[in-house]
Structure formats: C-alpha cells, structure tokens
Design a protein around this motif. Structure first.
Motif, short mmCIF file in Angstrom:
data_model
loop_
_atom_site.label_atom_id
_atom_site.label_comp_id
_atom_site.label_asym_id
_atom_site.label_seq_id
_atom_site.Cartn_x
_atom_site.Cartn_y
_atom_site.Cartn_z
N ILE A 1 70.42 39.66 8.31
CA ILE A 1 69.55 39.56 9.81
C ILE A 1 68.43 40.28 9.76
N GLY A 2 68.54 41.58 9.14
CA GLY A 2 67.37 42.34 9.23
C GLY A 2 66.15 41.73 8.12
N GLY A 3 66.55 41.14 7.07
CA GLY A 3 65.78 40.52 6.29
C GLY A 3 65.03 39.24 6.79
N ILE A 4 65.53 38.61 7.86
CA ILE A 4 64.85 37.49 8.34
C ILE A 4 63.98 38.04 9.22
N ILE A 5 64.25 39.03 9.99
CA ILE A 5 63.39 39.72 10.77
C ILE A 5 62.17 40.41 10.07
N LEU A 6 62.41 40.78 9.05
CA LEU A 6 61.37 41.49 8.05
C LEU A 6 60.41 40.36 7.64
N VAL A 7 61.01 39.07 7.06
CA VAL A 7 60.09 38.09 6.74
C VAL A 7 59.15 37.49 7.80
N ALA A 8 59.76 37.29 9.02
CA ALA A 8 59.28 36.89 10.23
C ALA A 8 57.93 37.72 10.65
N GLY A 9 58.40 39.10 10.39
CA GLY A 9 57.35 40.31 10.86
C GLY A 9 56.31 40.29 9.89
N ASP A 10 56.34 39.90 8.73
CA ASP A 10 55.41 39.88 7.54
C ASP A 10 54.34 38.84 7.96
N LEU A 11 55.06 37.69 8.32
CA LEU A 11 54.08 36.63 8.74
C LEU A 11 53.00 37.00 9.87
N PHE A 12 53.40 37.51 10.64
CA PHE A 12 52.47 37.88 11.58
C PHE A 12 51.76 39.49 11.47
N ALA A 13 52.29 40.18 10.67
CA ALA A 13 51.43 41.33 10.42
C ALA A 13 50.24 41.40 9.81
N GLY A 14 50.03 40.55 9.12
CA GLY A 14 48.74 40.39 8.05
C GLY A 14 47.73 39.61 9.24
N PRO A 15 47.71 38.95 10.04
CA PRO A 15 46.63 38.59 11.09
C PRO A 15 46.50 39.47 12.15
N MET A 16 47.51 40.34 12.42
CA MET A 16 47.16 41.43 13.48
C MET A 16 46.60 42.76 12.89
N VAL A 17 47.00 42.86 11.67
CA VAL A 17 46.41 44.09 10.71
C VAL A 17 44.82 43.93 10.77
N ASP A 18 44.55 42.47 10.37
CA ASP A 18 43.15 42.22 10.36
C ASP A 18 42.44 42.28 11.69
N LYS A 19 43.01 42.22 12.74
CA LYS A 19 42.49 41.85 14.11
C LYS A 19 42.52 43.04 14.88
N TYR A 20 43.28 44.06 14.72
CA TYR A 20 43.65 45.17 15.72
C TYR A 20 43.34 46.38 14.69
N ASN A 21 43.18 47.60 15.51
CA ASN A 21 42.99 49.04 15.13
C ASN A 21 44.28 49.31 14.38
N ARG A 22 44.00 49.29 12.99
CA ARG A 22 45.23 49.60 11.91
C ARG A 22 45.71 50.89 12.06
N LYS A 23 45.03 51.96 12.49
CA LYS A 23 45.46 53.27 12.68
C LYS A 23 46.59 53.15 13.88
N LEU A 24 46.26 52.50 14.85
CA LEU A 24 47.03 52.29 16.09
C LEU A 24 48.49 51.61 15.91
N ILE A 25 48.01 50.48 14.92
CA ILE A 25 49.28 50.02 14.48
C ILE A 25 50.47 50.86 14.06
N MET A 26 49.94 51.53 12.99
CA MET A 26 50.75 52.52 12.32
C MET A 26 51.56 53.49 13.44
N LEU A 27 50.62 54.06 14.32
CA LEU A 27 51.17 55.02 15.20
C LEU A 27 52.22 54.42 16.23
N ILE A 28 52.11 53.15 16.48
CA ILE A 28 52.92 52.38 17.30
C ILE A 28 54.30 52.22 16.50
N ALA A 29 54.18 51.59 15.27
CA ALA A 29 55.06 51.27 14.33
C ALA A 29 56.06 52.47 14.22
#
Length: 314
Positions: A51-79
């Motif tokens: 289940i965790g692996g499925i969530i990780l793959v789904a997260g990877d799909l959306f991570a790239g566009p969000m990392v390109d669009k938003y403040n990368r330091k803020l994304i790291m801090l929130i995570a």
C-alpha cells in the motif's frame, strides 16, 4: 538566485537529505524486523509496504509538477514537519507488541508521501543554490552521502537490536528525530526562489498529462519505466522475505540481518562506482542481463539455504 550569489558547497543541503535518508532507512529496518517478530510471518509487512508503494508512486506523479511550480524549500519543510509529527504521534499511541494494521498503513503512507515530495525538491533546489561549475562535485558528494546512510543504517540498526530495551517505538522516535534534524538543516538553507514572471506556469494536471504523453510516445523511456517497475517488485520481494528468512532459518539473529543489508548497500555503491568508471555507452540490454543474473542468484540462494552464500551473492 544570480550565479555570483551561489555557493560552492552547502552543508545544510548535504545533511538534510542525509539525515532524512538515515532515519527512514532505520525506520524500514525496524519495521521489517519487528513486524515479522510480532506476527511470525511477512504477509502483514507485504500488505503494508505494498500500500505504501502505491502511495509513493502516486506521490511521485504529482511531486514533479508541484516541485516545479512552488517554493522548493517550503515543500521540503512541510514534508519534514508532517513526517516528524506522524512518527511522534504513532510512537505515542502505537502498541509495539501488537501493532494495529491501520496505524502501520497510515504511518507508512504519510512517510512515503513526504519522501515523494522531499527528495525531488532537494534535487531540484541544488542548481539554485550551488554554482554551475561545482554542481557535479556537489551531486557526487550528495549521492555518496545517501549511499553512506544506506550502509550505516543497518549496522546501527543491528547494534540497536542487541539492546534489550529497544523496541519499534524506539525506532519511531529515532525517525522522528531525523526528520526534525532535516527540518532544521533545510530551514538553515540560504535560498531565494527563482521566479520567472515572464514564464507561464502550467497547471499541475496539465503538466502531469504532458509528462505521461511524452513517456507514452518515447519507447525507450517507456521500456525503462516498465523494466524498473518489475525490478523494483523483485527487490521488494527480497527485502520483505529477508527478515523472515533470518528469523526462520538463522535463529533470528538480528546481526545477521543487518550484515546482509549492509552488504547490499555496499554492493550498490560499488555498482555505481563501476558505472562511473565504465567509459562505454550504456545500453538497455545490459540492464536485462544484470536483472537475469540477479534473478538466478536469488533462485540459488532460495534453493540452497546457506548464510555464507547469501552474503556472497549480495
């Protein structure tokens, strides 16, 4: 950030992914070992990690566009912050002797989502902080640090398991501490987002659709993705069954478990080094040959139960 304001090396950017990777590797080490010990089989572990692996793959799909669009330091801090509180809360409420299924799934999913966003953001932020002529050096050090974390984690985890008072809750607290340290290092980053107001930003779903369309029309990329998925499934099976095998066939000696994982990490580092030194152009068929050899090795170690052979193949 203008080139003249960039750094030759950033210790916070080096240590943030390192301590996060170290804590996560320790968490996986403890999760695998204690679930098998508590249940006597690997089926629960397989479901949780599946289940965790499925969530990780789904997260990877959306991570790239969000990392390109938003403040990368803020994304790291929130995570890091979300993963820290998740580990802390579960350490407080979880019954480590009889772990509840939904708690394990929830914790694994939260951590996997954090990782899916944290590491792409950490990679993407490097060119914005490190000088262009120092990028290759920094990337080499960063990758070496991550590999070192994979080597140290099972050795340290094996040592912790020799202590009578250590349980799964202890590993949760250690993982929480690693995310807290990662948060502190990320906070210390001197970083100003590069904002190009002349460039149109593509909506996240449109960016995702564009990326998937590119993969669909590029045969080599598509084949590599399928190949990597199959190989990852094989490796996941190995990591799932390894704690059970050690517990069932080798008297449950936690040190034997840690030694195998350490050699796996060292083998990965040596394999990466050989690729760097190899001047020949890489070919896809080499990946198929390596996978075939790996599969045969796993079959042999499964038929002939011998710990020295298991170590040798790693």
């Amino acid at each position: 950030m203008e080139e003249r304001f960039k750094q030759e090396f950033s210790w916070p950017l080096f240590f943030s992914p390192f301590v996060s990777r170290l804590g996560d590797a320790l968490f996986i080490f403890g999760l695998n070992w204690f679930i098998v010990k508590a249940t006597g089989h690997a089926s629960l572990l397989g479901i949780v990690q599946g289940i965790g692996g499925i969530i990780l793959v789904a997260g990877d799909l959306f991570a790239g566009p969000m990392v390109d669009k938003y403040n990368r330091k803020l994304i790291m801090l929130i995570a890091d912050a979300v993963s820290f509180f998740a580990c802390l809360v579960m350490a407080a409420i979880m019954d480590v002797n009889e772990p509840v299924f939904y708690q394990l799934v929830l914790l694994t999913c939260v951590i996997d989502i954090g990782l899916a966003f944290n590491f792409p953001a950490a990679k993407a932020i490097i060119p914005e902080i490190i000088r262009h002529d120092k990028l290759s050096i920094f990337n080499s050090w960063s990758n070496t640090g991550l590999t070192l974390a994979d080597i140290v984690a099972p050795l340290f985890g094996g040592f912790l398991l020799t202590l009578n008072w250590i349980n799964f809750r202890s590993f949760l607290f250690i993982n929480a501490l690693s995310f807290l340290l990662s948060f502190v290092f990320t906070w210390a980053l001197r970083y100003t987002p590069e904002m190009d107001h002349t460039k149109e930003t593509m909506p996240i779903l449109d960016s995702l659709a564009k990326g998937l369309n590119y993969v669909r029309h590029n045969r080599d990329v598509f084949r590599l993705i399928i190949f990597d998925a199959i190989l990852a499934a094989m490796y996941a099976g190995f990591t799932l069954l390894l704690p059970y095998d050690v517990d069932h066939y080798y008297n449950g000696d936690e040190r034997l478990y840690s030694y195998v994982l350490t050699l796996v990490a060292i083998g990965g580092m040596l394999g990466g080094l050989s690729l760097v030194l190899n001047k020949q152009k890489p070919k896809i068929k080499n990946n198929y040959q390596d996978a075939f050899i790996l599969g045969m090795e796993l079959i042999i170690t499964g038929i002939w139960v011998n710990y020295a052979l298991l170590l040798a193949w790693r």
